[in-house]
Scaffold this motif. Sequence first.
Motif, PDB file in Angstrom:
ATOM      1  N   ALA A   1      41.486  55.140  25.044  1.00 18.45           N
ATOM      2  CA  ALA A   1      41.969  54.168  26.026  1.00 18.45           C
ATOM      3  C   ALA A   1      43.490  54.158  26.068  1.00 18.45           C
ATOM      4  CB  ALA A   1      41.434  52.777  25.684  1.00 18.45           C
ATOM      5  N   GLY A   2      44.112  54.158  24.899  1.00 19.48           N
ATOM      6  CA  GLY A   2      45.565  54.162  24.835  1.00 19.48           C
ATOM      7  C   GLY A   2      46.167  55.406  25.480  1.00 19.48           C
ATOM      8  N   ALA A   3      45.538  56.566  25.238  1.00 22.59           N
ATOM      9  CA  ALA A   3      46.031  57.809  25.825  1.00 22.59           C
ATOM     10  C   ALA A   3      45.912  57.770  27.352  1.00 22.59           C
ATOM     11  CB  ALA A   3      45.252  58.992  25.256  1.00 22.59           C
ATOM     12  N   ALA A   4      44.788  57.230  27.856  1.00 20.81           N
ATOM     13  CA  ALA A   4      44.601  57.142  29.312  1.00 20.81           C
ATOM     14  C   ALA A   4      45.632  56.213  29.933  1.00 20.81           C
ATOM     15  CB  ALA A   4      43.190  56.649  29.620  1.00 20.81           C
TER      16      ALA A   4
ATOM     17  N   VAL B   1      44.330  43.407  31.573  1.00 14.92           N
ATOM     18  CA  VAL B   1      45.161  42.707  32.563  1.00 14.92           C
ATOM     19  C   VAL B   1      46.373  43.559  32.936  1.00 14.92           C
ATOM     20  CG1 VAL B   1      46.633  40.691  32.927  1.00 14.92           C
ATOM     21  CG2 VAL B   1      44.402  40.420  31.855  1.00 14.92           C
ATOM     22  N   THR B   2      46.886  44.336  31.984  1.00 17.84           N
ATOM     23  CA  THR B   2      48.048  45.186  32.250  1.00 17.84           C
ATOM     24  C   THR B   2      47.709  46.324  33.196  1.00 17.84           C
ATOM     25  OG1 THR B   2      48.982  44.695  30.063  1.00 17.84           O
ATOM     26  CG2 THR B   2      49.804  46.652  31.190  1.00 17.84           C
ATOM     27  N   VAL B   3      46.545  46.945  33.026  1.00 11.96           N
ATOM     28  CA  VAL B   3      46.196  48.100  33.868  1.00 11.96           C
ATOM     29  C   VAL B   3      45.575  47.691  35.191  1.00 11.96           C
ATOM     30  CG1 VAL B   3      45.869  49.554  31.838  1.00 11.96           C
ATOM     31  CG2 VAL B   3      43.893  48.431  32.866  1.00 11.96           C
ATOM     32  N   ALA B   4      45.046  46.463  35.275  1.00  7.05           N
ATOM     33  CA  ALA B   4      44.412  46.027  36.530  1.00  7.05           C
ATOM     34  C   ALA B   4      44.750  44.572  36.827  1.00  7.05           C
ATOM     35  CB  ALA B   4      42.895  46.212  36.442  1.00  7.05           C
ATOM     36  N   PRO B   5      46.022  44.261  37.022  1.00  3.95           N
ATOM     37  CA  PRO B   5      46.414  42.859  37.235  1.00  3.95           C
ATOM     38  C   PRO B   5      45.841  42.245  38.502  1.00  3.95           C
ATOM     39  CG  PRO B   5      48.245  44.343  37.705  1.00  3.95           C
ATOM     40  CD  PRO B   5      47.175  45.175  37.081  1.00  3.95           C
ATOM     41  N   ALA B   6      45.630  43.063  39.542  1.00  2.00           N
ATOM     42  CA  ALA B   6      45.153  42.523  40.812  1.00  2.00           C
ATOM     43  C   ALA B   6      43.700  42.061  40.734  1.00  2.00           C
ATOM     44  CB  ALA B   6      45.298  43.569  41.919  1.00  2.00           C
ATOM     45  N   ILE B   7      42.937  42.616  39.811  1.00  4.03           N
ATOM     46  CA  ILE B   7      41.521  42.244  39.676  1.00  4.03           C
ATOM     47  C   ILE B   7      41.251  41.746  38.255  1.00  4.03           C
ATOM     48  CG2 ILE B   7      40.639  43.736  41.494  1.00  4.03           C
ATOM     49  CD1 ILE B   7      39.975  45.816  39.344  1.00  4.03           C
ATOM     50  N   ALA B   8      42.231  41.042  37.687  1.00  3.78           N
ATOM     51  CA  ALA B   8      42.116  40.581  36.305  1.00  3.78           C
ATOM     52  C   ALA B   8      40.836  39.783  36.035  1.00  3.78           C
ATOM     53  CB  ALA B   8      43.345  39.757  35.929  1.00  3.78           C
TER      54      ALA B   8
ATOM     55  N   THR C   1      47.674  49.171  21.741  1.00  4.18           N
ATOM     56  CA  THR C   1      46.922  50.266  21.121  1.00  4.18           C
ATOM     57  C   THR C   1      47.205  50.340  19.628  1.00  4.18           C
ATOM     58  OG1 THR C   1      46.981  51.526  23.191  1.00  4.18           O
ATOM     59  CG2 THR C   1      46.514  52.759  21.173  1.00  4.18           C
ATOM     60  N   LYS C   2      48.464  50.148  19.240  1.00  5.41           N
ATOM     61  CA  LYS C   2      48.800  50.152  17.816  1.00  5.41           C
ATOM     62  C   LYS C   2      48.160  48.971  17.102  1.00  5.41           C
ATOM     63  CE  LYS C   2      53.229  52.581  18.329  1.00  5.41           C
ATOM     64  NZ  LYS C   2      54.708  52.492  18.183  1.00  5.41           N
TER      65      LYS C   2
ATOM     66  N   ARG D   1      32.532  44.360  41.806  1.00  4.08           N
ATOM     67  CA  ARG D   1      32.806  43.896  40.445  1.00  4.08           C
ATOM     68  C   ARG D   1      32.645  45.028  39.425  1.00  4.08           C
ATOM     69  NH1 ARG D   1      33.010  38.332  39.780  1.00  4.08           N
ATOM     70  NH2 ARG D   1      32.600  37.160  41.674  1.00  4.08           N
ATOM     71  N   LEU D   2      31.763  45.961  39.712  1.00  2.92           N
ATOM     72  CA  LEU D   2      31.517  47.066  38.785  1.00  2.92           C
ATOM     73  C   LEU D   2      32.403  48.279  39.068  1.00  2.92           C
ATOM     74  CD1 LEU D   2      27.614  46.935  38.613  1.00  2.92           C
ATOM     75  CD2 LEU D   2      29.260  45.896  37.038  1.00  2.92           C
ATOM     76  N   ALA D   3      33.087  48.285  40.205  1.00  3.31           N
ATOM     77  CA  ALA D   3      33.924  49.430  40.592  1.00  3.31           C
ATOM     78  C   ALA D   3      34.983  49.796  39.553  1.00  3.31           C
ATOM     79  CB  ALA D   3      34.579  49.156  41.945  1.00  3.31           C
ATOM     80  N   PRO D   4      35.626  48.819  38.859  1.00  4.15           N
ATOM     81  CA  PRO D   4      36.653  49.188  37.871  1.00  4.15           C
ATOM     82  C   PRO D   4      36.153  50.097  36.759  1.00  4.15           C
ATOM     83  CG  PRO D   4      36.786  46.854  38.394  1.00  4.15           C
ATOM     84  CD  PRO D   4      35.542  47.359  39.039  1.00  4.15           C
ATOM     85  N   LEU D   5      34.838  50.174  36.548  1.00  7.66           N
ATOM     86  CA  LEU D   5      34.303  51.033  35.494  1.00  7.66           C
ATOM     87  C   LEU D   5      34.603  52.503  35.751  1.00  7.66           C
ATOM     88  CD1 LEU D   5      30.807  49.338  34.932  1.00  7.66           C
ATOM     89  CD2 LEU D   5      32.814  49.225  33.443  1.00  7.66           C
ATOM     90  N   GLN D   6      34.927  52.852  36.995  1.00  5.18           N
ATOM     91  CA  GLN D   6      35.247  54.236  37.324  1.00  5.18           C
ATOM     92  C   GLN D   6      36.635  54.632  36.836  1.00  5.18           C
ATOM     93  OE1 GLN D   6      34.719  54.585  41.558  1.00  5.18           O
ATOM     94  NE2 GLN D   6      32.591  53.915  41.504  1.00  5.18           N
ATOM     95  N   ASP D   7      37.469  53.651  36.499  1.00  5.80           N
ATOM     96  CA  ASP D   7      38.810  53.903  35.975  1.00  5.80           C
ATOM     97  C   ASP D   7      38.693  54.204  34.480  1.00  5.80           C
ATOM     98  OD1 ASP D   7      41.419  53.666  34.909  1.00  5.80           O
ATOM     99  OD2 ASP D   7      42.019  52.307  36.507  1.00  5.80           O
ATOM    100  N   ALA D   8      39.178  55.368  34.042  1.00  4.09           N
ATOM    101  CA  ALA D   8      39.053  55.776  32.634  1.00  4.09           C
ATOM    102  C   ALA D   8      39.726  54.774  31.699  1.00  4.09           C
ATOM    103  CB  ALA D   8      39.654  57.166  32.443  1.00  4.09           C
ATOM    104  N   ARG D   9      40.847  54.203  32.138  1.00  2.00           N
ATOM    105  CA  ARG D   9      41.558  53.243  31.291  1.00  2.00           C
ATOM    106  C   ARG D   9      40.693  52.014  31.022  1.00  2.00           C
ATOM    107  NH1 ARG D   9      46.504  52.226  35.140  1.00  2.00           N
ATOM    108  NH2 ARG D   9      44.671  51.960  36.488  1.00  2.00           N
ATOM    109  N   VAL D  10      40.041  51.534  32.073  1.00  2.00           N
ATOM    110  CA  VAL D  10      39.165  50.369  31.926  1.00  2.00           C
ATOM    111  C   VAL D  10      37.905  50.741  31.151  1.00  2.00           C
ATOM    112  CG1 VAL D  10      37.777  48.671  33.179  1.00  2.00           C
ATOM    113  CG2 VAL D  10      40.050  49.304  34.036  1.00  2.00           C
TER     114      VAL D  10
END
Length: 390
Positions: A362-365, A303-310, A253-254, A181-190
Motif C-alpha cells: 500500500a505504501g509503495a502504491a 483520507v489522504t489518497v481519496a479525500p473527495a470520497i472520504a 506507512t512507517k 461505493r465499491l468503485a474505490p476498490l479498483q484503486d490499488a492504493r485503496v
Amino acid sequence: MFALGTDTFVVAGVLPKIAQSFQVDIGIAGQLTTLYAIAYALLAPTVAAIAAHVPRKQLMLSGLGIFVLANLATALAPSFTIALVSRVFAGLGAAMYAPTATGTGATIVAPERRGQAIAIIVAGLTAATALGSPIGTVIGGLSDWRWTMYFVSAIGLAAGLGILSLLHDVPLPPKVALKARLAPLQDARVGWTLLTTFLGMAGNFLVYIYFSVVFDRVLANAFVFGALLVVWGTSGTVTNIALARVLDKVSATKLMFVVLVVQAATMAVLPWASAWLWSAALAVAVWGATGWGIQGPQQYRLVTVAPAIAPIVLGLNTAATYLGVTTAGVLGAVGIHLLGAHQLGFLSVGVFVLAILSSQKAGAAIRRSASPDVPGNVRPAPPRSAQPAR
C-alpha cells in the motif's frame, strides 16, 4: 457507538459460560461474534445505499430498535441456533446505525468541527473496549452471561431515548449507489490499504475472541478478567490519542510497519507470557496499544489518497475491519483444534506477517501515485501561503 462496541467485544468475555450454557464447543460458541461481525460488514454499505432516502433520525432509531431487540433475543434464546440468528439481527441493527451516526455527526456541526465530531463518535468504540466490555464481563462472571446481554440492551435503549428526545431532523445526504461505493476498490492504493486493515484486525481478534481460553491460566476470577480487558482497552485509547499528534509528521506507512512488527512479536511470546499474571498484563498492554494503533494510520492513508470520497472509503475500511473479525472467529476456532488455545498466538503471527507485506505494498502504491515522474501524475500545487499574490 459505545453500545455497539460493547456488543462486539463483550461476547469474548463470557464465551466459556455461553458454551457451557448451550453445551457446545468453545470454538463453535465463538461464531456468535463471527455472525455479528459478518452481518455488520456486509450490510453496512448495502443499507447505506438502499436506505439513502430514509430520514437519518428514523434510520438510526430503527437500527437501535433492532439492535436492542436482537440482544434481548440473545439473552432469552432457548437454543444456540436462535442465539446465532439473533446475532445476525444485532449486526443488521449496528449496520443501520453506525455509518448513519458518523455521517450525521459530521453534518450537524460547523465544518471546522467535523473532525472533532467524528472523533467523539468513534471514541464510543474505543471506550467500549476500556469500559463496556470489562463491565459486561464482570456482570456475566458474577451472575449469568444473559445479564451481560441485558446490559448491552439497556445501553442501546438509553442511546435511543437520547436520540429520540435530543436530535432534531437531519438533512438527507446525496444518494450514492452501491456500485459507486465499491468503485474505490479498483484503486490499488485503496485496495492494498483495506487488505492491510482486514489482515491486521484478523490477527488482532484471532486471539481476542478466545481471550478466556488463551489466558485461562491467570484468570482466577471475573475481576481479574475485567481488569485485563481494561488494560487492553485503555492502552488502545492512549495510543489513539498519541497517534493523533504524530500522524501529520510521520509517514503512516512507517507507523504501520512498527505497529504490525510489535504486534507480531507480542503474539510470538504470548504462549509463554500468558502463563503468569504479570507477564500476561504486560503482553495485553502492548497488544492493546498496537492493536488499536492500526486504525489511525489506516484511516489517515485512505483520507489522504481519496479525500473527495472520504466517507465512502472509511465505510469500506469499517467493512474490512469487521470482515477481519469474522475471519478471526473462524481461524481461531480451527487453531484451537489444531494447535491448542495457548498456541493461538503463533497463528496470529502468520497473519501479521501477511499484513506487513500488504501494508508495504500500500505504501509503495501511494508513493508511486505521488511521484511527478510517473506518467499521468501531477506535482501537487504549493500551499496557498506559498503561492504568489495575484
